[in-house]
Motif scaffolding. Structure first.
Motif, PDB file in Angstrom:
ATOM      1  N   SER A  65       0.841  -1.202   0.000  1.00  0.00           N
ATOM      2  CA  SER A  65       0.000   0.000   0.000  1.00  0.00           C
ATOM      3  C   SER A  65       0.878   1.254   0.000  1.00  0.00           C
ATOM      4  CB  SER A  65      -0.923   0.001   1.227  1.00  0.00           C
ATOM      5  OG  SER A  65      -0.160   0.001   2.427  1.00  0.00           O
ATOM      6  N   LYS A  66       2.201   1.062  -0.074  1.00  0.00           N
ATOM      7  CA  LYS A  66       3.135   2.184   0.014  1.00  0.00           C
ATOM      8  C   LYS A  66       3.895   2.451  -1.273  1.00  0.00           C
ATOM      9  CE  LYS A  66       3.823   1.676   5.004  1.00  0.00           C
ATOM     10  NZ  LYS A  66       4.797   1.467   6.094  1.00  0.00           N
ATOM     11  N   ILE A  67       4.101   1.422  -2.068  1.00  0.00           N
ATOM     12  CA  ILE A  67       4.845   1.586  -3.320  1.00  0.00           C
ATOM     13  C   ILE A  67       4.047   1.020  -4.485  1.00  0.00           C
ATOM     14  CG2 ILE A  67       7.096   1.562  -2.178  1.00  0.00           C
ATOM     15  CD1 ILE A  67       7.433  -1.339  -3.066  1.00  0.00           C
ATOM     16  N   LYS A  68       4.336   1.512  -5.673  1.00  0.00           N
ATOM     17  CA  LYS A  68       3.627   1.078  -6.883  1.00  0.00           C
ATOM     18  C   LYS A  68       4.469   0.144  -7.740  1.00  0.00           C
ATOM     19  CE  LYS A  68       0.005   3.604  -6.037  1.00  0.00           C
ATOM     20  NZ  LYS A  68      -1.271   2.952  -5.654  1.00  0.00           N
ATOM     21  N   SER A  69       5.763   0.083  -7.450  1.00  0.00           N
ATOM     22  CA  SER A  69       6.671  -0.763  -8.225  1.00  0.00           C
ATOM     23  C   SER A  69       7.733  -1.317  -7.293  1.00  0.00           C
ATOM     24  CB  SER A  69       7.326   0.048  -9.342  1.00  0.00           C
ATOM     25  OG  SER A  69       8.449  -0.639  -9.877  1.00  0.00           O
ATOM     26  N   VAL A  70       8.193  -2.539  -7.583  1.00  0.00           N
ATOM     27  CA  VAL A  70       9.222  -3.149  -6.754  1.00  0.00           C
ATOM     28  C   VAL A  70      10.516  -2.341  -6.803  1.00  0.00           C
ATOM     29  CG1 VAL A  70      10.109  -4.686  -8.558  1.00  0.00           C
ATOM     30  CG2 VAL A  70      10.283  -5.368  -6.156  1.00  0.00           C
ATOM     31  N   ASP A  71      10.698  -1.550  -7.853  1.00  0.00           N
ATOM     32  CA  ASP A  71      11.888  -0.704  -7.962  1.00  0.00           C
ATOM     33  C   ASP A  71      11.926   0.373  -6.881  1.00  0.00           C
ATOM     34  OD1 ASP A  71      12.709  -2.114 -10.202  1.00  0.00           O
ATOM     35  OD2 ASP A  71      11.652  -0.788 -11.582  1.00  0.00           O
ATOM     36  N   GLU A  72      10.754   0.669  -6.284  1.00  0.00           N
ATOM     37  CA  GLU A  72      10.666   1.704  -5.251  1.00  0.00           C
ATOM     38  C   GLU A  72      10.992   1.160  -3.857  1.00  0.00           C
ATOM     39  OE1 GLU A  72       6.857   3.656  -5.388  1.00  0.00           O
ATOM     40  OE2 GLU A  72       6.772   3.511  -7.565  1.00  0.00           O
TER      41      GLU A  72
END
Length: 263
Positions: free
Chosen positions: A113-120
């Motif tokens: 619920s905090k990031i939109k991509s695993v890269d983040e």
């Protein structure tokens, strides 16, 4: 006089027919988690009734009692788990449950619920994993596939956090009961969640997961029973009912890729 004799005779024959049908109907109690297992069982319930099997679906929200109650003979079979989990349970509990048939794969996924991509995913991020051995290892194998960690034995289906050889992002792992993982999403950076619990929480694995397993996953969900009951006619009818073209079409239409047939 002849008519008076025929009426009781006809009534007796009709009653005998109903009695015979009642005798032929066999009750089959099956433990299942709510989504999608109980839903699939509800779908095949009418077909089983035509086969003389009255399906009694017992819904559970954990991964332990369905096996315990089948092993103890309180229930006839269950439908909620994959074989690595079943093998682990048998080993730990000294039970003798076996797979009777494969039904579907629930691609395991990572959610946040905090990031939109695993890269983040930041250095030192907190990642929640299921705390049972097979699903915990499944989560680690998926993280490894994403290049986030490296295990000492890349193929170990019972790996734990202690088996991590490389952790370049210094990820911190929290091992929690699988059913609670959707509820802790606000408290962690990412959680690896079983699809049945993701679906119950309103998460769509296809649209909401940061990444999920492919269709080649070895973790197909199965119907399980005690070894000495696996050939029971009613249990075999249940498996056959769950492996039809109608069930395949229902899975594809109802779940739209969040689960896939394994037969």
């Amino acid at each position: 006089m002849l008519l008076k004799k025929l009426v009781p005779a006809a009534a007796f024959a009709l009653a005998a027919t109903f009695a015979s049908s009642a005798v032929l109907a066999e009750k089959l109690s099956v433990a299942a988690t709510p989504v999608p297992h109980a839903e699939l069982l509800e779908f095949v319930k009418p077909a089983l009734a035509k086969e003389g099997v009255e399906l009694d679906i017992k819904v559970f929200t954990d991964y332990v009692q369905p096996n315990v109650q089948v092993a103890d003979g309180q229930l006839d079979a269950n439908f909620f788990q994959h074989k690595p989990y079943l093998d682990s349970f048998n080993s730990e509990r000294k039970t003798n449950l076996v797979s009777v048939g494969l039904v579907h794969v629930e691609p395991f996924g990572a959610y946040s619920s905090k990031i939109k991509s695993v890269d983040e995913l930041k250095d030192g991020a907190q990642v929640a994993l299921p705390n049972d051995p097979s699903n915990g290892a499944r989560a680690l194998l998926l993280l490894q596939k994403q290049g986030l960690i490296k295990l000492k034995d890349p193929s170990n289906i019972l790996a734990t956090a202690r088996d991590i050889a490389e952790n370049p992002k210094n990820l911190r792992f929290r091992e929690l009961e699988a059913a609670t993982l959707p509820r802790v999403l606000p408290d962690v950076d990412m959680a690896l969640i079983n699809t049945n619990y993701a679906l119950e929480a309103g998460l769509n694995p296809v649209n909401d997961a940061l990444f999920i397993e492919g269709e080649d996953s070895p973790y197909a969900n199965l119907v399980a029973a005690n070894a000495d009951r696996k050939d029971d006619a009613a249990i075999q009818k249940l498996v056959k009912a769950l492996q039809t073209d109608e069930v395949r079409a229902f899975i594809q239409e109802e779940y739209k890729g969040s689960i896939v047939p394994a037969f």
